[in-house]
Design a protein around this motif. Structure first.
Motif, short mmCIF file in Angstrom:
data_model
loop_
_atom_site.label_atom_id
_atom_site.label_comp_id
_atom_site.label_asym_id
_atom_site.label_seq_id
_atom_site.Cartn_x
_atom_site.Cartn_y
_atom_site.Cartn_z
N LEU A 131 0.87 -1.14 0.39
CA LEU A 131 -0.25 -0.24 0.21
C LEU A 131 0.80 1.27 -0.39
O LEU A 131 0.42 2.17 -0.83
CB LEU A 131 -0.92 -0.05 0.65
N LEU A 132 2.35 0.97 0.56
CA LEU A 132 2.91 2.07 0.17
C LEU A 132 4.05 2.01 -0.87
O LEU A 132 5.20 2.45 -0.42
CB LEU A 132 3.70 2.41 1.81
N SER A 133 3.72 1.33 -1.87
CA SER A 133 5.08 1.07 -2.90
C SER A 133 5.30 2.28 -3.85
O SER A 133 6.28 2.53 -4.34
CB SER A 133 4.43 -0.41 -3.78
N SER A 134 4.35 2.87 -3.83
CA SER A 134 4.24 4.01 -4.87
C SER A 134 3.41 5.44 -4.35
O SER A 134 2.70 4.93 -3.52
CB SER A 134 3.54 3.97 -5.61
N ALA A 174 -1.82 7.46 -1.78
CA ALA A 174 -2.64 8.57 -2.30
C ALA A 174 -4.08 7.65 -2.13
O ALA A 174 -4.93 8.00 -1.32
CB ALA A 174 -2.64 9.41 -3.68
N ASN A 175 -4.75 6.32 -2.64
CA ASN A 175 -5.41 5.84 -2.18
C ASN A 175 -5.97 5.42 -0.96
O ASN A 175 -7.41 5.57 -0.65
CB ASN A 175 -5.22 4.39 -3.22
N LEU A 176 -4.38 4.87 -0.34
CA LEU A 176 -5.31 4.68 0.84
C LEU A 176 -5.45 5.18 1.68
O LEU A 176 -6.88 5.39 2.63
CB LEU A 176 -3.68 3.77 1.70
N LEU A 177 -5.36 7.08 1.97
CA LEU A 177 -5.50 8.00 2.31
C LEU A 177 -6.88 8.50 2.19
O LEU A 177 -8.18 8.86 2.97
CB LEU A 177 -4.51 9.07 2.25
N ILE A 232 7.77 16.22 1.26
CA ILE A 232 7.97 14.75 0.97
C ILE A 232 6.73 14.25 0.93
O ILE A 232 5.26 14.02 1.61
CB ILE A 232 8.55 14.24 2.48
N GLY A 233 7.09 13.15 0.23
CA GLY A 233 6.50 11.87 -0.66
C GLY A 233 5.19 11.35 0.28
O GLY A 233 5.16 10.92 1.71
N LEU A 234 3.60 10.94 0.40
CA LEU A 234 2.97 10.78 1.43
C LEU A 234 3.28 8.88 1.11
O LEU A 234 3.14 9.37 2.20
CB LEU A 234 1.24 10.39 0.84
N LEU A 294 3.82 8.57 5.25
CA LEU A 294 2.81 6.87 6.02
C LEU A 294 4.72 5.92 6.91
O LEU A 294 3.97 5.34 7.80
CB LEU A 294 1.99 6.29 4.80
N PHE A 295 5.14 5.67 5.67
CA PHE A 295 6.28 4.47 6.37
C PHE A 295 6.98 5.36 6.93
O PHE A 295 7.03 4.01 8.10
CB PHE A 295 7.15 4.73 4.90
N ALA A 296 7.73 6.49 7.37
CA ALA A 296 8.30 6.75 8.67
C ALA A 296 6.73 6.67 9.66
O ALA A 296 7.68 6.46 10.43
CB ALA A 296 8.21 8.26 8.28
N PHE A 297 5.90 7.14 9.72
CA PHE A 297 5.05 7.42 10.79
C PHE A 297 5.44 5.68 11.33
O PHE A 297 4.60 5.44 12.60
CB PHE A 297 4.08 8.00 10.14
#
Length: 122
Positions: free
Chosen positions: A6-9, A14-17, A70-72, A76-79
């Motif tokens: 879900l965080l690969s791109s 954006a779809n997840l958000l 920073i890219g979404l 999300l990965f960082a959080f």
């Protein structure tokens, strides 16, 4: 286990958000009206037009992700890494190629949004 695909791109993040933010229904972040229509797109994000206040917005408007350089997907990965694995910001800085200062600022903003007690980021 978290599905990291879900965080690969940026598009999948954006779809997840979009799914998480509008799970209770789409409404204007400014006037809270539900008379909203789709109004094109901006990069990977769906744009919307409020028919009551004539404002446009996207999925990031009014969130801590708005105006982030920073890219979404990276945020999300960082959080997730910070919360789940107690990863340091210095380590994330090296892994996702984002400056320490920018990442620290976003993490502090994230903690304030959660109303978390002061966290030690040293």
């Amino acid at each position: 286990m978290f599905p990291f695909e879900l965080l690969s791109s940026e598009a999948s993040a954006a779809n997840l958000l979009e799914q998480v933010r509008w799970r209770e229904g789409l409404c204007c972040p400014r006037c809270r009206s539900e008379s909203v229509i789709k109004h094109g797109s901006y990069r990977e994000y769906q744009r919307y037009l409020c028919k009551d206040c004539d404002r446009t917005f996207n999925d990031k408007t009014g969130t801590i992700f708005a105006h982030a350089k920073i890219g979404l997907d990276k945020l999300l990965f960082a959080f997730y890494s910070l919360l789940r694995f107690n990863t340091s910001i210095r380590q994330l800085d090296a892994e996702i190629d984002v400056s320490y200062r920018s990442l620290r600022r976003r993490v502090e903003q994230f903690a304030r949004t959660l109303d978390a007690p002061d966290i030690s980021l040293v």
